[in-house]
Design a protein around this motif. Structure first.
Motif, PDB file in Angstrom:
ATOM      1  N   THR A   1      22.367  45.689 -29.733  1.00  0.00           N
ATOM      2  CA  THR A   1      22.402  45.242 -28.342  1.00  0.00           C
ATOM      3  C   THR A   1      21.102  44.574 -27.918  1.00  0.00           C
ATOM      4  O   THR A   1      21.015  44.034 -26.808  1.00  0.00           O
ATOM      5  CB  THR A   1      22.684  46.432 -27.412  1.00  0.00           C
ATOM      6  OG1 THR A   1      21.698  47.459 -27.640  1.00  0.00           O
ATOM      7  CG2 THR A   1      24.066  47.005 -27.672  1.00  0.00           C
TER       8      THR A   1
ATOM      9  N   MET B   1      18.333  45.912 -27.098  1.00  0.00           N
ATOM     10  CA  MET B   1      17.621  46.637 -26.044  1.00  0.00           C
ATOM     11  C   MET B   1      16.441  47.422 -26.619  1.00  0.00           C
ATOM     12  O   MET B   1      16.462  48.649 -26.708  1.00  0.00           O
ATOM     13  CB  MET B   1      18.583  47.578 -25.311  1.00  0.00           C
ATOM     14  CG  MET B   1      19.652  46.882 -24.498  1.00  0.00           C
ATOM     15  SD  MET B   1      19.027  46.159 -22.943  1.00  0.00           S
ATOM     16  CE  MET B   1      18.800  44.447 -23.408  1.00  0.00           C
TER      17      MET B   1
ATOM     18  N   ASP C   1      24.686  51.064 -22.384  1.00  0.00           N
ATOM     19  CA  ASP C   1      25.073  50.480 -21.092  1.00  0.00           C
ATOM     20  C   ASP C   1      25.437  49.014 -21.248  1.00  0.00           C
ATOM     21  O   ASP C   1      26.424  48.528 -20.685  1.00  0.00           O
ATOM     22  CB  ASP C   1      23.925  50.615 -20.082  1.00  0.00           C
ATOM     23  CG  ASP C   1      23.851  52.008 -19.468  1.00  0.00           C
ATOM     24  OD1 ASP C   1      24.871  52.724 -19.514  1.00  0.00           O
ATOM     25  OD2 ASP C   1      22.777  52.371 -18.957  1.00  0.00           O
ATOM     26  N   ARG C   2      24.647  48.287 -22.033  1.00  0.00           N
ATOM     27  CA  ARG C   2      24.925  46.865 -22.244  1.00  0.00           C
ATOM     28  C   ARG C   2      26.221  46.682 -23.021  1.00  0.00           C
ATOM     29  O   ARG C   2      27.026  45.794 -22.720  1.00  0.00           O
ATOM     30  CB  ARG C   2      23.771  46.207 -22.989  1.00  0.00           C
ATOM     31  CG  ARG C   2      24.018  44.728 -23.240  1.00  0.00           C
ATOM     32  CD  ARG C   2      22.848  44.050 -23.904  1.00  0.00           C
ATOM     33  NE  ARG C   2      23.119  42.635 -24.079  1.00  0.00           N
ATOM     34  CZ  ARG C   2      22.295  41.781 -24.662  1.00  0.00           C
ATOM     35  NH1 ARG C   2      21.131  42.199 -25.121  1.00  0.00           N
ATOM     36  NH2 ARG C   2      22.606  40.510 -24.785  1.00  0.00           N
TER      37      ARG C   2
ATOM     38  N   GLN D   1      26.352  44.009 -19.186  1.00  0.00           N
ATOM     39  CA  GLN D   1      25.161  43.478 -18.507  1.00  0.00           C
ATOM     40  C   GLN D   1      24.163  42.968 -19.549  1.00  0.00           C
ATOM     41  O   GLN D   1      23.961  43.564 -20.590  1.00  0.00           O
ATOM     42  CB  GLN D   1      24.524  44.541 -17.620  1.00  0.00           C
ATOM     43  CG  GLN D   1      23.974  45.758 -18.349  1.00  0.00           C
ATOM     44  CD  GLN D   1      23.188  46.653 -17.413  1.00  0.00           C
ATOM     45  OE1 GLN D   1      23.319  46.575 -16.202  1.00  0.00           O
ATOM     46  NE2 GLN D   1      22.347  47.498 -17.976  1.00  0.00           N
ATOM     47  N   GLU D   2      23.537  41.863 -19.259  1.00  0.00           N
ATOM     48  CA  GLU D   2      22.689  41.170 -20.223  1.00  0.00           C
ATOM     49  C   GLU D   2      21.247  41.645 -20.211  1.00  0.00           C
ATOM     50  O   GLU D   2      20.531  41.508 -21.198  1.00  0.00           O
ATOM     51  CB  GLU D   2      22.729  39.661 -19.956  1.00  0.00           C
ATOM     52  CG  GLU D   2      24.087  39.023 -20.248  1.00  0.00           C
ATOM     53  CD  GLU D   2      24.483  39.155 -21.712  1.00  0.00           C
ATOM     54  OE1 GLU D   2      23.614  38.994 -22.590  1.00  0.00           O
ATOM     55  OE2 GLU D   2      25.659  39.439 -21.976  1.00  0.00           O
ATOM     56  N   THR D   3      20.769  42.179 -19.096  1.00  0.00           N
ATOM     57  CA  THR D   3      19.375  42.583 -18.993  1.00  0.00           C
ATOM     58  C   THR D   3      19.279  44.051 -18.580  1.00  0.00           C
ATOM     59  O   THR D   3      20.232  44.628 -18.052  1.00  0.00           O
ATOM     60  CB  THR D   3      18.618  41.726 -17.959  1.00  0.00           C
ATOM     61  OG1 THR D   3      19.276  41.832 -16.688  1.00  0.00           O
ATOM     62  CG2 THR D   3      18.587  40.275 -18.398  1.00  0.00           C
ATOM     63  N   PHE D   4      18.117  44.619 -18.806  1.00  0.00           N
ATOM     64  CA  PHE D   4      17.895  46.015 -18.448  1.00  0.00           C
ATOM     65  C   PHE D   4      17.627  46.144 -16.957  1.00  0.00           C
ATOM     66  O   PHE D   4      16.813  45.430 -16.392  1.00  0.00           O
ATOM     67  CB  PHE D   4      16.705  46.571 -19.243  1.00  0.00           C
ATOM     68  CG  PHE D   4      16.336  47.978 -18.855  1.00  0.00           C
ATOM     69  CD1 PHE D   4      17.126  49.046 -19.246  1.00  0.00           C
ATOM     70  CD2 PHE D   4      15.197  48.223 -18.102  1.00  0.00           C
ATOM     71  CE1 PHE D   4      16.785  50.346 -18.893  1.00  0.00           C
ATOM     72  CE2 PHE D   4      14.846  49.515 -17.749  1.00  0.00           C
ATOM     73  CZ  PHE D   4      15.640  50.585 -18.147  1.00  0.00           C
TER      74      PHE D   4
END
Length: 519
Positions: free
Chosen positions: A316, A318, A357-358, A363-366
């Motif tokens: 992901t 992240m 979460d992504r 969702q693309e960003t934290f």
């Protein structure tokens, strides 16, 4: 305190220990002809073999206790820390130390079985016991006492704080709870179990650990399937980075190897000396059986659970990677503010939570304020993993306390329980950096003492494997293998020289009487 701990960690986790652990694992693997591959099927079969007695637990229960110690914050937060400090290539070194570490795990767990003894009506074993009996004399007692004291300090005080700190950190990411409330709840949950003894711990561990590990790996598989097209490139990145062939991470290869081995050892505990305590409590007919089961637990911990975490983070994107100073080589935007007000880029559970979460929200960003499936799932996974790890730590500390006191001071167990509970509470309200550094110090001290010991005492364990293989070949199955060591070759193995043969005779007499009555 932080300055002192940093100085001691620099000594303990120096290059000799990091590369020495790799070398020892390789040596044992070669010496036993890569038994971890040859006996893979046998490991799985023995894991579910149901031998137990009033004074011993089953192989599966012993596996569950040792996995409780192995599968914890190191599998989630530790993997994130390894990636932050060493980049994706650190995962390869975690895999390597797990594969080679299976050799160390076999030796130490088999020695724990060979030299186990009955104390306070239950089997006790571990490094303190095999060091004293294996080395013998005054040196053996002094060395064993040193290990016992270090282990009580590490597992009774230094390490529990890491687990509770990780629980508090992940829970507050998902729920608006003060750390002291989480600490108070943990104190109650831990206290209800640890004073019930090894069987109470074994029951909880047997119920929780396999269930949560399977669910955790299952969720990781879902993430992999969702990103299946990225799998080849991801594994290519890991392998290239591990050997400095990825230009982006070429400057941190030394840190990559060190943190991969360090976090790998912290996670799977092979050679550290914690696993043998549960191994020594198992009821088996041959020490090599439990050695093989414990070797398999290293695979479960690192090759399954740690890999699951790594894939969820890396797939992901992240994660951040440090440049070794104050900057970042990779900055995915996963930044958090720690309880002391400082911005934290890595070593937190946030990577895994953000990755899930992504994956499930798209969702693309934290977003530090976003709480999705990943945040909740990792919070509860860490809660169960770390909770059972704390229980395993208490059992290990108690075993060494019993070794030192021979069970004569019951009040000492109560004081140990209080000390561990206090450590748990303190861990929830302390900074993550200090908690991890203190835990690393405890792990390193135990590893130094235990690795030297198993190198000296390896001969009986290797002979036990050869004996098991011989009986397996003769009988067509290792299920019926029975250990009968020569007293002149394996001294001080009192249980196998006296207690076990007497039990076999009693069982044989009982079975004969039963047949006569039946006629």
């Amino acid at each position: 305190m932080q300055t002192i701990v940093d100085f001691l960690n620099g000594l303990v986790w120096s290059s000799p220990l990091v590369y020495g652990l790799l070398a020892v694992g390789l040596y044992f693997s070669l010496r036993m002809r890569f038994f971890q591959i040859r006996h893979f099927k046998e490991m799985i079969r023995l894991m579910f073999q149901g031998e137990k007695s009033p004074v011993g637990i089953s192989s599966f229960q012993a596996l569950a206790i040792s996995l409780s110690g192995r599968v914890g914050t190191g599998n989630i937060v530790g993997v994130a820390t390894a990636i932050f400090i060493g980049g994706p290539g650190a995962i390869f070194w975690m895999w390597l130390i797990a594969f080679l570490g299976a050799g160390s795990a076999f030796i130490e767990s088999t020695l724990a079985q060979i030299y186990k003894q009955n104390e306070d009506n239950q089997y006790r074993g571990g490094p303190a016991y095999y060091i004293e009996k294996g080395l013998g004399g005054k040196l053996g007692k002094i060395y064993a006492g040193a290990f016992a004291l270090v282990t009580i300090l590490a597992t009774g005080f230094l390490l529990p704080g890491i687990q509770s700190n990780s629980i508090a950190g992940s829970m507050t990411n998902s729920f608006p709870l003060p750390h002291w409330v989480i600490g108070a709840a943990l104190v109650i949950l831990v206290g209800l179990v640890i004073f019930g003894g090894v069987r109470s711990i074994a029951r909880v561990a047997s119920a929780v650990v396999p269930f949560m590990a399977l669910i955790y790996v299952f969720v990781a598989i879902i993430v992999v399937i969702m990103n299946i097209q990225d799998v080849p490139a991801l594994f290519g990145l890991i392998f290239r980075s591990a050997f400095g062939m990825e230009q982006q991470f070429g400057g941190i290869v030394g840190a990559m190897i060190a943190i991969g081995v360090q976090r790998g050892i912290y996670s799977n505990e092979a050679g550290q000396g914690t696993g043998p305590h549960a191994a020594g409590a198992a009821e088996v007919s041959h020490p090599a059986k439990q050695g093989l089961v414990q070797a398999f637990s290293v695979y479960v911990d690192t090759l399954f659970v740690c890999t699951a975490t790594a894939l969820m983070i890396l797939m992901t994107g992240m994660y951040n990677v440090s440049d070794g100073e104050d900057g970042l080589i990779v900055d995915s935007g996963v930044h958090q503010v720690s309880p002391d007000g400082e911005e934290n880029y890595g070593g937190t559970v946030a990577y895994t939570q953000a990755g899930l979460d992504r994956a499930f929200s798209g969702q693309e960003t934290f977003d530090v304020d976003f709480v999705g499936f990943g945040s909740y799932f990792i919070s509860f996974a860490l809660l169960f993993f770390c909770y059972t790890t704390i229980l395993a730590y208490y059992y290990i500390a108690e075993t060494n306390l019993v070794y030192l006191t021979h069970g004569r001071w019951p009040i000492a167990k109560i004081l140990l329980g209080v000390l561990l509970i206090a450590s748990v509470f303190y861990g929830t309200i302390s900074s993550a950096g200090l908690a991890w550094d203190m835990g690393d110090l405890g792990v390193g001290l135990m590893a130094w003492l235990n690795v030297i010991a198993i190198l000296i005492l390896q001969k009986p364990a290797i002979a036990a494997l050869k004996d098991f293989e011989r009986q397996k070949k003769e009988k067509g199955s290792g299920k019926f293998a029975v250990y009968s060591p020569d007293p002149s070759e394996v001294k001080e193995a009192d249980f196998w020289h006296h207690d076990y043969p007497k039990r076999l005779e009693d069982e044989k007499e009982y079975n004969m009487d039963f047949k006569n009555i039946d006629r």
